[in-house]
Design a protein around this motif. Structure first.
Motif, PDB file in Angstrom:
ATOM      1  N   ALA A  88       0.904  -1.211   0.068  1.00 37.01           N
ATOM      2  CA  ALA A  88       0.158   0.230  -0.156  1.00 37.01           C
ATOM      3  C   ALA A  88       0.819   1.220  -0.180  1.00 37.01           C
ATOM      4  O   ALA A  88       2.017   1.230   0.342  1.00 37.01           O
ATOM      5  CB  ALA A  88      -0.808  -0.198   1.210  1.00 37.01           C
ATOM      6  N   ASP A  89       0.146   2.351  -0.455  1.00 39.87           N
ATOM      7  CA  ASP A  89       0.970   3.754  -0.394  1.00 39.87           C
ATOM      8  C   ASP A  89       1.233   4.186   0.953  1.00 39.87           C
ATOM      9  O   ASP A  89       0.503   3.836   2.002  1.00 39.87           O
ATOM     10  CB  ASP A  89      -0.184   4.674  -1.091  1.00 39.87           C
ATOM     11  N   PHE A 122      -9.259  -3.610  -0.630  1.00 38.58           N
ATOM     12  CA  PHE A 122      -9.164  -3.989   0.633  1.00 38.58           C
ATOM     13  C   PHE A 122      -7.771  -3.889   1.308  1.00 38.58           C
ATOM     14  O   PHE A 122      -6.822  -4.386   0.542  1.00 38.58           O
ATOM     15  CB  PHE A 122      -9.176  -5.576   0.738  1.00 38.58           C
ATOM     16  N   PHE A 123      -7.670  -2.930   2.322  1.00 37.35           N
ATOM     17  CA  PHE A 123      -6.239  -2.608   2.827  1.00 37.35           C
ATOM     18  C   PHE A 123      -6.162  -3.445   4.067  1.00 37.35           C
ATOM     19  O   PHE A 123      -6.970  -3.629   5.077  1.00 37.35           O
ATOM     20  CB  PHE A 123      -6.594  -1.000   3.320  1.00 37.35           C
ATOM     21  N   ARG A 176       0.556   3.205   7.820  1.00 34.05           N
ATOM     22  CA  ARG A 176       0.846   1.779   8.105  1.00 34.05           C
ATOM     23  C   ARG A 176       1.995   1.200   7.716  1.00 34.05           C
ATOM     24  O   ARG A 176       2.294   1.036   6.532  1.00 34.05           O
ATOM     25  CB  ARG A 176      -0.608   1.134   7.901  1.00 34.05           C
ATOM     26  N   LYS A 177       2.967   0.875   8.884  1.00 39.70           N
ATOM     27  CA  LYS A 177       4.184   0.193   8.115  1.00 39.70           C
ATOM     28  C   LYS A 177       3.939  -1.195   7.496  1.00 39.70           C
ATOM     29  O   LYS A 177       4.880  -1.030   6.450  1.00 39.70           O
ATOM     30  CB  LYS A 177       4.964  -0.170   9.564  1.00 39.70           C
ATOM     31  N   PHE A 178       3.232  -2.285   7.650  1.00 41.75           N
ATOM     32  CA  PHE A 178       3.257  -3.429   6.660  1.00 41.75           C
ATOM     33  C   PHE A 178       1.693  -3.564   6.162  1.00 41.75           C
ATOM     34  O   PHE A 178       1.301  -4.540   6.406  1.00 41.75           O
ATOM     35  CB  PHE A 178       3.799  -4.566   7.866  1.00 41.75           C
ATOM     36  N   TRP A 211       1.811 -13.273   2.834  1.00 41.97           N
ATOM     37  CA  TRP A 211       0.419 -13.089   2.357  1.00 41.97           C
ATOM     38  C   TRP A 211       0.207 -12.543   1.261  1.00 41.97           C
ATOM     39  O   TRP A 211      -0.274 -13.009   0.390  1.00 41.97           O
ATOM     40  CB  TRP A 211      -0.155 -12.127   3.345  1.00 41.97           C
ATOM     41  N   ILE A 212       1.136 -11.785   0.705  1.00 46.55           N
ATOM     42  CA  ILE A 212       1.337 -11.154  -0.693  1.00 46.55           C
ATOM     43  C   ILE A 212       1.325 -12.284  -1.657  1.00 46.55           C
ATOM     44  O   ILE A 212       0.710 -12.468  -2.498  1.00 46.55           O
ATOM     45  CB  ILE A 212       2.375  -9.850  -0.911  1.00 46.55           C
TER      46      ILE A 212
END
Length: 171
Positions: A90-91, A109-110, A96-98, A122-123
């Motif tokens: 995410a940008d 979905f973030f 948010r760190k991770f 997960w990615i």
């Protein structure tokens, strides 16, 4: 993927671990091709309308990421269809760190992982399940590679945490 070792000895150890994992993973996949649930665990999810971040239990299975209030719930709070979706880090504006984002045709979905290794795991797992070909053949080599990647990622996370503790102890 690229790995870096601090010394020749570390490099040799990593190569041995990867080869051992590749062998272990291939024998496990051959003896138990069941890959219904390839990954599960807690992530923090941003809400759709209120934008609050809440901890949820996620279960990744063939083409679907389901999330629950906790690991004991039987009925999911929601499901994210992965076919045709994309996933990326995410940008930084989210602060948010991770954090990573799953983009479907209907919604983004973030999600936030506990650390960089969990996020990478997960990615990669979600990317694998977003591919139609992978869903149709659960024993293909891509699945083996994802399992090896996730096992290696777990080892890296453990090694990283041990190094942090050792550095704190030495200070």
């Amino acid at each position: 993927f690229f790995l870096r070792a601090d010394s020749e000895e570390d490099l040799d150890q990593w190569v041995q671990v990867i080869q051992r994992l590749r062998h272990t993973s291939s024998t496990q996949t051959e003896t138990s091709p069941k890959s219904e649930e390839s990954r599960k665990g807690f992530l923090v999810k941003r809400g759709r309308s209120n934008k609050l971040w809440k901890k949820r239990y996620f279960v990744l299975s063939a083409g679907l990421l389901s999330y629950y209030r906790n690991e004991h719930d039987e009925d999911p709070m929601g499901m994210i269809p992965l076919e045709g979706s994309s996933v990326s880090i995410a940008d930084e504006s989210l602060k948010r760190k991770f954090c990573f984002v799953i983009s479907t045709r209907y919604r983004n979905f973030f999600l936030e992982a506990a650390d960089q290794f969990e996020m990478a795991g997960w990615i990669e797992s979600i990317r694998y399940h977003a591919q139609e070909k992978a869903q149709s053949d659960p024993t293909n080599s891509n699945l083996k590679n994802v399992h090896i990647f996730n096992q290696l990622n777990s080892l890296l996370a453990k090694h990283d945490k041990e190094n942090e503790k050792e550095m704190e102890h030495n200070e």
